[in-house]
Design a protein around this motif. Sequence first.
Motif, PDB file in Angstrom:
ATOM      1  N   ALA A  69       0.801  -1.227   0.000  1.00  9.42           N
ATOM      2  CA  ALA A  69       0.000   0.000   0.000  1.00  9.42           C
ATOM      3  C   ALA A  69       0.830   1.272   0.000  1.00  9.42           C
ATOM      4  CB  ALA A  69      -0.930  -0.003   1.215  1.00  9.42           C
ATOM      5  N   LEU A  70       1.972   1.262   0.671  1.00  8.04           N
ATOM      6  CA  LEU A  70       2.706   2.507   0.881  1.00  8.04           C
ATOM      7  C   LEU A  70       4.062   2.562   0.197  1.00  8.04           C
ATOM      8  CD1 LEU A  70       1.913   3.031   4.654  1.00  8.04           C
ATOM      9  CD2 LEU A  70       0.804   4.090   2.692  1.00  8.04           C
ATOM     10  N   ARG A  71       4.454   1.506  -0.472  1.00  7.38           N
ATOM     11  CA  ARG A  71       5.772   1.511  -1.122  1.00  7.38           C
ATOM     12  C   ARG A  71       5.841   2.644  -2.137  1.00  7.38           C
ATOM     13  NH1 ARG A  71       6.728  -2.803  -5.217  1.00  7.38           N
ATOM     14  NH2 ARG A  71       5.342  -3.872  -3.819  1.00  7.38           N
ATOM     15  N   GLY A  72       6.899   3.434  -2.068  1.00  5.05           N
ATOM     16  CA  GLY A  72       7.087   4.528  -3.000  1.00  5.05           C
ATOM     17  C   GLY A  72       6.598   5.870  -2.502  1.00  5.05           C
ATOM     18  N   ILE A  73       5.887   5.905  -1.382  1.00  2.00           N
ATOM     19  CA  ILE A  73       5.413   7.191  -0.871  1.00  2.00           C
ATOM     20  C   ILE A  73       6.608   7.937  -0.273  1.00  2.00           C
ATOM     21  CG2 ILE A  73       4.776   6.420   1.463  1.00  2.00           C
ATOM     22  CD1 ILE A  73       2.220   8.187   1.126  1.00  2.00           C
ATOM     23  N   ARG A  74       6.672   9.230  -0.544  1.00  2.00           N
ATOM     24  CA  ARG A  74       7.746  10.073  -0.006  1.00  2.00           C
ATOM     25  C   ARG A  74       7.131  11.056   0.977  1.00  2.00           C
ATOM     26  NH1 ARG A  74       8.580   9.967  -5.496  1.00  2.00           N
ATOM     27  NH2 ARG A  74       7.717  12.046  -5.749  1.00  2.00           N
ATOM     28  N   VAL A  75       7.659  11.078   2.169  1.00  2.00           N
ATOM     29  CA  VAL A  75       7.198  12.034   3.171  1.00  2.00           C
ATOM     30  C   VAL A  75       8.006  13.302   2.959  1.00  2.00           C
ATOM     31  CG1 VAL A  75       6.897  12.480   5.623  1.00  2.00           C
ATOM     32  CG2 VAL A  75       6.641  10.153   4.752  1.00  2.00           C
ATOM     33  N   ASP A  76       7.337  14.378   2.542  1.00  2.71           N
ATOM     34  CA  ASP A  76       8.022  15.623   2.218  1.00  2.71           C
ATOM     35  C   ASP A  76       8.128  16.564   3.406  1.00  2.71           C
ATOM     36  OD1 ASP A  76       8.261  14.852  -0.499  1.00  2.71           O
ATOM     37  OD2 ASP A  76       6.218  15.551  -0.882  1.00  2.71           O
ATOM     38  N   THR A  77       7.029  16.733   4.133  1.00  2.00           N
ATOM     39  CA  THR A  77       6.988  17.697   5.229  1.00  2.00           C
ATOM     40  C   THR A  77       6.224  17.108   6.403  1.00  2.00           C
ATOM     41  OG1 THR A  77       6.881  19.487   3.612  1.00  2.00           O
ATOM     42  CG2 THR A  77       6.356  20.065   5.879  1.00  2.00           C
ATOM     43  N   VAL A  78       6.772  17.289   7.600  1.00  2.92           N
ATOM     44  CA  VAL A  78       6.081  16.910   8.824  1.00  2.92           C
ATOM     45  C   VAL A  78       6.178  18.091   9.781  1.00  2.92           C
ATOM     46  CG1 VAL A  78       6.009  15.333  10.789  1.00  2.92           C
ATOM     47  CG2 VAL A  78       6.691  14.481   8.543  1.00  2.92           C
ATOM     48  N   GLN A  79       5.022  18.610  10.152  1.00  4.31           N
ATOM     49  CA  GLN A  79       4.934  19.689  11.129  1.00  4.31           C
ATOM     50  C   GLN A  79       3.779  19.343  12.054  1.00  4.31           C
ATOM     51  OE1 GLN A  79       4.166  23.155   8.752  1.00  4.31           O
ATOM     52  NE2 GLN A  79       6.223  23.216   7.903  1.00  4.31           N
ATOM     53  N   PRO A  80       3.744  19.908  13.247  1.00  8.09           N
ATOM     54  CA  PRO A  80       2.599  19.622  14.114  1.00  8.09           C
ATOM     55  C   PRO A  80       1.290  19.974  13.397  1.00  8.09           C
ATOM     56  CG  PRO A  80       4.316  20.748  15.343  1.00  8.09           C
ATOM     57  CD  PRO A  80       4.729  20.781  13.894  1.00  8.09           C
ATOM     58  N   GLY A  81       0.418  18.991  13.262  1.00  9.80           N
ATOM     59  CA  GLY A  81      -0.870  19.206  12.620  1.00  9.80           C
ATOM     60  C   GLY A  81      -0.848  19.204  11.105  1.00  9.80           C
ATOM     61  N   PHE A  82       0.292  18.861  10.492  1.00 14.58           N
ATOM     62  CA  PHE A  82       0.380  18.878   9.029  1.00 14.58           C
ATOM     63  C   PHE A  82       1.388  17.835   8.534  1.00 14.58           C
ATOM     64  CE2 PHE A  82       2.327  20.334   5.050  1.00 14.58           C
ATOM     65  CZ  PHE A  82       1.207  20.540   4.271  1.00 14.58           C
ATOM     66  N   VAL A  83       0.984  17.071   7.528  1.00 17.58           N
ATOM     67  CA  VAL A  83       1.869  16.108   6.861  1.00 17.58           C
ATOM     68  C   VAL A  83       1.651  16.247   5.363  1.00 17.58           C
ATOM     69  CG1 VAL A  83       2.363  13.650   6.462  1.00 17.58           C
ATOM     70  CG2 VAL A  83       1.881  14.431   8.759  1.00 17.58           C
ATOM     71  N   SER A  84       2.749  16.268   4.606  1.00 15.79           N
ATOM     72  CA  SER A  84       2.678  16.319   3.153  1.00 15.79           C
ATOM     73  C   SER A  84       3.520  15.183   2.580  1.00 15.79           C
ATOM     74  CB  SER A  84       3.200  17.662   2.647  1.00 15.79           C
ATOM     75  OG  SER A  84       3.198  17.679   1.235  1.00 15.79           O
ATOM     76  N   CYS A  85       2.934  14.446   1.638  1.00 15.31           N
ATOM     77  CA  CYS A  85       3.607  13.309   1.005  1.00 15.31           C
ATOM     78  C   CYS A  85       3.457  13.404  -0.508  1.00 15.31           C
ATOM     79  CB  CYS A  85       2.991  11.992   1.457  1.00 15.31           C
ATOM     80  SG  CYS A  85       2.992  11.719   3.221  1.00 15.31           S
ATOM     81  N   THR A  86       4.305  12.671  -1.210  1.00 14.32           N
ATOM     82  CA  THR A  86       4.232  12.578  -2.663  1.00 14.32           C
ATOM     83  C   THR A  86       4.236  11.110  -3.044  1.00 14.32           C
ATOM     84  OG1 THR A  86       5.515  14.608  -2.801  1.00 14.32           O
ATOM     85  CG2 THR A  86       5.297  13.354  -4.821  1.00 14.32           C
ATOM     86  N   LEU A  87       3.444  10.760  -4.043  1.00 16.20           N
ATOM     87  CA  LEU A  87       3.379   9.378  -4.524  1.00 16.20           C
ATOM     88  C   LEU A  87       3.198   9.390  -6.037  1.00 16.20           C
ATOM     89  CD1 LEU A  87       3.041   6.259  -3.930  1.00 16.20           C
ATOM     90  CD2 LEU A  87       0.592   6.718  -3.898  1.00 16.20           C
ATOM     91  N   THR A  88       4.030   8.624  -6.727  1.00 19.21           N
ATOM     92  CA  THR A  88       3.836   8.400  -8.158  1.00 19.21           C
ATOM     93  C   THR A  88       2.970   7.157  -8.295  1.00 19.21           C
ATOM     94  OG1 THR A  88       5.978   9.388  -8.642  1.00 19.21           O
ATOM     95  CG2 THR A  88       5.001   8.008 -10.356  1.00 19.21           C
ATOM     96  N   VAL A  89       1.872   7.249  -9.040  1.00 19.43           N
ATOM     97  CA  VAL A  89       0.904   6.156  -9.133  1.00 19.43           C
ATOM     98  C   VAL A  89       1.561   4.929  -9.788  1.00 19.43           C
ATOM     99  CG1 VAL A  89      -1.325   5.405 -10.061  1.00 19.43           C
ATOM    100  CG2 VAL A  89      -1.020   7.777  -9.302  1.00 19.43           C
ATOM    101  N   PRO A  90       1.688   3.820  -9.023  1.00 18.85           N
ATOM    102  CA  PRO A  90       2.288   2.604  -9.564  1.00 18.85           C
ATOM    103  C   PRO A  90       1.221   1.690 -10.176  1.00 18.85           C
ATOM    104  CG  PRO A  90       1.991   2.356  -7.216  1.00 18.85           C
ATOM    105  CD  PRO A  90       1.476   3.733  -7.583  1.00 18.85           C
ATOM    106  N   PRO A  91       1.618   0.748 -11.016  1.00 19.36           N
ATOM    107  CA  PRO A  91       0.643  -0.163 -11.642  1.00 19.36           C
ATOM    108  C   PRO A  91      -0.180  -0.961 -10.636  1.00 19.36           C
ATOM    109  CG  PRO A  91       2.806  -0.417 -12.665  1.00 19.36           C
ATOM    110  CD  PRO A  91       2.974   0.507 -11.500  1.00 19.36           C
ATOM    111  N   ARG A  92       0.396  -1.312  -9.487  1.00 18.98           N
ATOM    112  CA  ARG A  92      -0.317  -2.160  -8.516  1.00 18.98           C
ATOM    113  C   ARG A  92      -1.512  -1.452  -7.877  1.00 18.98           C
ATOM    114  NH1 ARG A  92       4.011  -0.157  -5.968  1.00 18.98           N
ATOM    115  NH2 ARG A  92       3.596   0.869  -3.989  1.00 18.98           N
ATOM    116  N   LEU A  93      -1.575  -0.112  -7.973  1.00 19.18           N
ATOM    117  CA  LEU A  93      -2.677   0.638  -7.367  1.00 19.18           C
ATOM    118  C   LEU A  93      -3.668   1.174  -8.390  1.00 19.18           C
ATOM    119  CD1 LEU A  93      -0.775   2.663  -4.597  1.00 19.18           C
ATOM    120  CD2 LEU A  93      -1.918   0.443  -4.411  1.00 19.18           C
ATOM    121  N   THR A  94      -3.621   0.634  -9.622  1.00 21.92           N
ATOM    122  CA  THR A  94      -4.551   1.090 -10.661  1.00 21.92           C
ATOM    123  C   THR A  94      -5.662   0.073 -10.883  1.00 21.92           C
ATOM    124  OG1 THR A  94      -3.167   0.160 -12.405  1.00 21.92           O
ATOM    125  CG2 THR A  94      -2.818   2.472 -11.855  1.00 21.92           C
ATOM    126  N   ASP A  95      -6.785   0.565 -11.412  1.00 19.68           N
ATOM    127  CA  ASP A  95      -7.894  -0.319 -11.760  1.00 19.68           C
ATOM    128  C   ASP A  95      -7.762  -0.752 -13.225  1.00 19.68           C
ATOM    129  OD1 ASP A  95      -8.693   1.888 -13.255  1.00 19.68           O
ATOM    130  OD2 ASP A  95     -10.319   2.443 -11.894  1.00 19.68           O
TER     131      ASP A  95
END
Length: 185
Positions: A69-95
């Motif tokens: 589920a989470l392989r490839g997700i990049r955690v960009d920013t972590v602050q109190p009350g805020f999280v930002s991540c980036t993910l490139t859509v992989p084939p395993r998560l497509t319909d």
Amino acid sequence: MVICFLWDQAQKLLGESGRYLIPEPENLDPLSCDGRGKKVEYGKSQGIPPTKQRRGRERFAAHFYEDFALRGIRVDTVQPGFVSCTLTVPPRLTDRSGNLAKGAVANLVDEVGAAVVHVEGLPMNVSVDMSISFLGTAKLNDELEITSKVLGQRGSYSGTIVLVRNKATGELIAEGRHSLFGKKK
């Protein structure tokens, strides 16, 4: 357990400069390894009591899910009350249509929404309610920006909002609201 995995990655980010990338394991055969790449021969006790073996398999199942589920997700920013991540859509998560699956979006809302309110050392929060508005689609290899903010907390109850956007176009793919219940400090 999955939130702990994401939270551990966020904690690693705090000690490093730049982005932290969850590595994609090479030659990982989920039926023959323990999720950390070590060979395991199932069915042989090797002097370990059956209850310990079972816990190991449960941990393996969690590692397999986290990896899927989470392989490839990049955690960009972590602050109190805020999280930002980036993910490139992989084939395993497509319909079948080649779009990001709705279940994968729901999983991202669940995981990133819970990560923003998780407090290290306390038990995991429990999801109470989640609602998701699907506003667009993301295709294979699209880069997504996933942001989560705490909307508010009252006692042990927390509310978060998770936005999933196409990073290149800025198009809003989904908006999720996630309510959680958990122990306070």
